[in-house]
Design a protein around this motif. Structure first.
Motif, mmCIF file in Angstrom:
data_model
loop_
_atom_site.group_PDB
_atom_site.id
_atom_site.type_symbol
_atom_site.label_atom_id
_atom_site.label_comp_id
_atom_site.label_asym_id
_atom_site.label_seq_id
_atom_site.Cartn_x
_atom_site.Cartn_y
_atom_site.Cartn_z
ATOM 1 N N ALA A 1 0.825 -1.211 0.000
ATOM 2 C CA ALA A 1 0.000 0.000 0.000
ATOM 3 C C ALA A 1 0.860 1.262 0.000
ATOM 4 C CB ALA A 1 -0.934 0.004 1.210
ATOM 5 N N ALA A 2 2.019 1.184 0.623
ATOM 6 C CA ALA A 2 2.874 2.367 0.754
ATOM 7 C C ALA A 2 3.300 2.934 -0.595
ATOM 8 C CB ALA A 2 4.109 2.038 1.586
ATOM 9 N N ALA A 3 3.467 2.066 -1.581
ATOM 10 C CA ALA A 3 3.988 2.504 -2.877
ATOM 11 C C ALA A 3 3.037 3.422 -3.626
ATOM 12 C CB ALA A 3 4.337 1.296 -3.742
ATOM 13 N N SER A 4 1.788 3.526 -3.165
ATOM 14 C CA SER A 4 0.848 4.448 -3.815
ATOM 15 C C SER A 4 1.090 5.897 -3.397
ATOM 16 C CB SER A 4 -0.596 4.050 -3.483
ATOM 17 O OG SER A 4 -0.865 4.233 -2.103
ATOM 18 N N GLN A 5 1.953 6.124 -2.405
ATOM 19 C CA GLN A 5 2.229 7.478 -1.920
ATOM 20 C C GLN A 5 3.236 8.171 -2.843
ATOM 21 O OE1 GLN A 5 2.261 6.983 2.864
ATOM 22 N NE2 GLN A 5 3.628 5.620 1.747
ATOM 23 N N PRO A 6 2.881 9.290 -3.459
ATOM 24 C CA PRO A 6 3.839 10.012 -4.289
ATOM 25 C C PRO A 6 4.933 10.638 -3.420
ATOM 26 C CG PRO A 6 1.829 11.272 -4.068
ATOM 27 C CD PRO A 6 1.571 9.951 -3.415
ATOM 28 N N VAL A 7 6.137 10.703 -3.963
ATOM 29 C CA VAL A 7 7.296 11.205 -3.205
ATOM 30 C C VAL A 7 7.962 12.341 -3.971
ATOM 31 C CG1 VAL A 7 9.525 10.603 -2.179
ATOM 32 C CG2 VAL A 7 7.676 8.900 -2.222
ATOM 33 N N PHE A 8 8.220 13.435 -3.270
ATOM 34 C CA PHE A 8 8.995 14.554 -3.812
ATOM 35 C C PHE A 8 10.347 14.528 -3.120
ATOM 36 C CE2 PHE A 8 10.706 18.832 -3.698
ATOM 37 C CZ PHE A 8 10.357 19.411 -4.909
ATOM 38 N N MET A 9 11.426 14.409 -3.908
ATOM 39 C CA MET A 9 12.783 14.457 -3.353
ATOM 40 C C MET A 9 13.562 15.572 -4.030
ATOM 41 S SD MET A 9 13.896 10.436 -2.841
ATOM 42 C CE MET A 9 15.289 10.847 -1.760
ATOM 43 N N ALA A 10 14.331 16.323 -3.239
ATOM 44 C CA ALA A 10 15.182 17.382 -3.775
ATOM 45 C C ALA A 10 16.509 17.353 -3.039
ATOM 46 C CB ALA A 10 14.512 18.744 -3.633
ATOM 47 N N HIS A 11 17.583 17.713 -3.744
ATOM 48 C CA HIS A 11 18.919 17.547 -3.170
ATOM 49 C C HIS A 11 19.887 18.572 -3.764
ATOM 50 C CE1 HIS A 11 20.713 14.226 -0.668
ATOM 51 N NE2 HIS A 11 21.785 14.966 -0.912
ATOM 52 N N GLY A 12 20.845 18.979 -2.968
ATOM 53 C CA GLY A 12 21.910 19.838 -3.456
ATOM 54 C C GLY A 12 22.992 19.033 -4.160
ATOM 55 N N GLN A 13 23.419 19.505 -5.309
ATOM 56 C CA GLN A 13 24.448 18.788 -6.066
ATOM 57 C C GLN A 13 25.800 18.802 -5.355
ATOM 58 O OE1 GLN A 13 24.233 20.986 -9.713
ATOM 59 N NE2 GLN A 13 22.229 20.154 -10.277
ATOM 60 N N PHE A 14 25.985 19.752 -4.439
ATOM 61 C CA PHE A 14 27.268 19.881 -3.735
ATOM 62 C C PHE A 14 27.091 19.667 -2.233
ATOM 63 C CE2 PHE A 14 27.149 23.036 -7.293
ATOM 64 C CZ PHE A 14 27.847 22.257 -8.203
ATOM 65 N N ASP A 15 26.145 18.810 -1.875
ATOM 66 C CA ASP A 15 25.831 18.559 -0.462
ATOM 67 C C ASP A 15 26.983 17.814 0.209
ATOM 68 O OD1 ASP A 15 24.758 17.713 1.997
ATOM 69 O OD2 ASP A 15 22.753 17.526 1.167
ATOM 70 N N PRO A 16 27.651 18.418 1.231
ATOM 71 C CA PRO A 16 28.746 17.737 1.906
ATOM 72 C C PRO A 16 28.268 16.862 3.070
ATOM 73 C CG PRO A 16 28.586 19.969 2.745
ATOM 74 C CD PRO A 16 27.479 19.812 1.712
ATOM 75 N N VAL A 17 26.999 16.946 3.432
ATOM 76 C CA VAL A 17 26.477 16.232 4.602
ATOM 77 C C VAL A 17 25.822 14.915 4.193
ATOM 78 C CG1 VAL A 17 24.883 16.365 6.564
ATOM 79 C CG2 VAL A 17 26.150 18.405 5.837
ATOM 80 N N VAL A 18 24.875 15.006 3.264
ATOM 81 C CA VAL A 18 24.259 13.810 2.666
ATOM 82 C C VAL A 18 24.620 13.859 1.189
ATOM 83 C CG1 VAL A 18 22.130 12.551 2.201
ATOM 84 C CG2 VAL A 18 22.341 13.887 4.316
ATOM 85 N N PRO A 19 25.579 13.054 0.743
ATOM 86 C CA PRO A 19 26.043 13.159 -0.643
ATOM 87 C C PRO A 19 24.901 13.038 -1.654
ATOM 88 C CG PRO A 19 27.483 11.724 0.628
ATOM 89 C CD PRO A 19 26.313 12.036 1.506
ATOM 90 N N HIS A 20 25.013 13.846 -2.699
ATOM 91 C CA HIS A 20 24.033 13.840 -3.785
ATOM 92 C C HIS A 20 23.798 12.423 -4.310
ATOM 93 C CE1 HIS A 20 22.998 14.494 -8.169
ATOM 94 N NE2 HIS A 20 22.118 15.305 -7.611
ATOM 95 N N ALA A 21 24.861 11.661 -4.453
ATOM 96 C CA ALA A 21 24.735 10.292 -4.966
ATOM 97 C C ALA A 21 23.914 9.422 -4.030
ATOM 98 C CB ALA A 21 26.116 9.675 -5.171
ATOM 99 N N GLY A 22 24.002 9.688 -2.729
ATOM 100 C CA GLY A 22 23.211 8.930 -1.770
ATOM 101 C C GLY A 22 21.728 9.215 -1.919
ATOM 102 N N GLY A 23 21.381 10.477 -2.145
ATOM 103 C CA GLY A 23 19.990 10.820 -2.391
ATOM 104 C C GLY A 23 19.480 10.176 -3.668
ATOM 105 N N GLN A 24 20.292 10.218 -4.716
ATOM 106 C CA GLN A 24 19.900 9.603 -5.993
ATOM 107 C C GLN A 24 19.686 8.099 -5.848
ATOM 108 O OE1 GLN A 24 23.174 10.991 -8.536
ATOM 109 N NE2 GLN A 24 21.640 12.043 -9.787
ATOM 110 N N ALA A 25 20.585 7.452 -5.092
ATOM 111 C CA ALA A 25 20.461 6.002 -4.898
ATOM 112 C C ALA A 25 19.178 5.658 -4.144
ATOM 113 C CB ALA A 25 21.679 5.477 -4.142
#
Length: 225
Positions: A161-185
């Motif tokens: 059922a959870a997969a029916s929830q739409p998700v908005f994700m946004a990230h900084g390309q130069f994020d030093p705290v949570v790497p951009h690649a981690g958000g993309q993954a």
């Protein structure tokens, strides 16, 4: 349902009387519920229904990577590596506290289907960890500058059922705290699980920008009708 004495303290803003929808917004490490309250006038559009914004304060706890300093945190951070970063017991406790706030909104007349769960950084990780295990879908999930914690465990605990929830994700390309690649993954993994993820990134660090707020407003508008 969690008793009221267990509820986190919150900052609340209502855009009009008798709200029919709620945005429950979780702050990042070391901040509190006041951190994103100023975003309300920038984000809200006149055509939206009456909204209640709920900004809870995370509990105060010792944070390992900050030499055990006590601060508001949704979970202890054990390591900067995303794979080992989250303290699972802390994540579980915070998810339970968020679920109690969702229950309170239902008691106040706002069903889960009219609730958007949002979070920045640590708060976004809790928002995602909560959302993927929901059996009653929310209106949507907003995850800013963040990642999905405990992916192996959540792969087993997620619901259809959870997969029916739409998700908005946004990230900084130069994020030093949570790497951009981690958000993309994390976004890619959610898509593999069947979630519809609206991904945005911007030339910024670990922060929020005006263009991102505008994109989020457009996305929210389609969720809030």
């Amino acid at each position: 349902m969690t008793e009221p004495t267990d509820l986190l303290e919150t900052v609340e803003h209502e855009t009009a009387a008798s709200p029919t929808h709620t945005v429950l917004w979780l702050h990042g490490l070391g901040a509190d519920g006041n951190d994103f309250a100023p975003i309300v006038p920038q984000l809200v559009r006149p055509q939206w229904p009456a909204l209640r914004f709920v900004f809870p304060h995370a509990p105060t706890r010792a944070v390992t990577i900050n030499n055990g300093m006590r601060m508001r945190a949704w979970y202890d951070i054990l390591d900067m590596n995303l794979a080992q970063r989250a303290d699972e017991a802390g994540v579980d406790a915070s998810v339970a506290q968020v679920e109690a706030l969702i229950d309170r909104e239902a008691a106040r007349g706002v069903p889960a289907s009219n609730i958007v769960l949002a979070g920045f950084s640590q708060g976004g990780a809790i928002a995602l960890a909560t959302a993927v295990r929901r059996r009653e879908p929310l209106a949507g999930v907003v995850a800013l500058s963040t990642y999905l914690p405990m992916p192996g465990r959540l792969a087993r605990e997620r619901t259809d059922a959870a997969a029916s929830q739409p998700v908005f994700m946004a990230h900084g390309q130069f994020d030093p705290v949570v790497p951009h690649a981690g958000g993309q993954a994390s976004a890619a993994l959610l898509r593999d699980w069947g979630f519809k993820v609206d991904w945005h990134d911007y030339p910024m660090a670990h922060q929020v920008c005006g263009e991102e707020i505008d994109a989020l407003a457009a996305w929210l508008g389609s969720r809030l009708g």
